[in-house]
Design an enzyme around this catalytic site. Sequence first.
Site, PDB file in Angstrom:
ATOM      1  N   TYR A  76       5.453   1.945  -9.075  1.00 19.27           N
ATOM      2  CA  TYR A  76       4.626   0.487  -8.425  1.00 19.27           C
ATOM      3  C   TYR A  76       4.006   0.208  -9.923  1.00 19.27           C
ATOM      4  CZ  TYR A  76       6.273   1.488  -4.145  1.00 19.27           C
ATOM      5  OH  TYR A  76       6.816   1.980  -2.497  1.00 19.27           O
ATOM      6  N   GLU A 120       0.584  -1.078  -0.113  1.00 22.42           N
ATOM      7  CA  GLU A 120       0.034  -0.473   0.356  1.00 22.42           C
ATOM      8  C   GLU A 120       0.813   1.474   0.346  1.00 22.42           C
ATOM      9  OE1 GLU A 120       0.820  -1.209   4.033  1.00 22.42           O
ATOM     10  OE2 GLU A 120      -0.988  -1.932   2.834  1.00 22.42           O
TER      11      GLU A 120
END
Length: 160
Positions: A131, A119
Amino acid sequence: MPRSMECEKQQGEWRICEVQAGWSDEIADVAALEKNIFSDAWTENGIRNTLCQENGIVLGMWRGDLLAGYVILYYVLDEGEIARIAVDPSCRRQGVATGMLGHLVKICKEKGIWRLMLEARTSNEAALSFYKKSGFTEDGVRKGYYTNPCEDAILMSKLL
């Protein structure tokens, strides 16, 4: 470079290795960088406790004596969660995170881990972009997950 000679993996001038529970200097390096990067920094003892667990990995990347970055992963069965990933500000945009993530994926595959999760703060645009470029996809939002300041978390995962 890490003072522990067991760290032999090399990538050009960079050295990547799994930090071990007895490597007090390297654990101190990780804790110092952690404190520099995160408002909710883990302590040396917290990092050492992670290393004492069978399902925890701390991977560090050094250039000379400087810890350029680290990643902390917890795993259960075939899934892993990246709990922390950090790069020293002086080493950003030099391939450190990409190198660590690539090495982590190799370790995960050797351990039979086929899915990575993480996260990131909604405001951390650089991390979210990295990411996504690294193959992670958004899975959802965890409202109010972060404190100091209060912020939502973007949940992401990647199949290996």
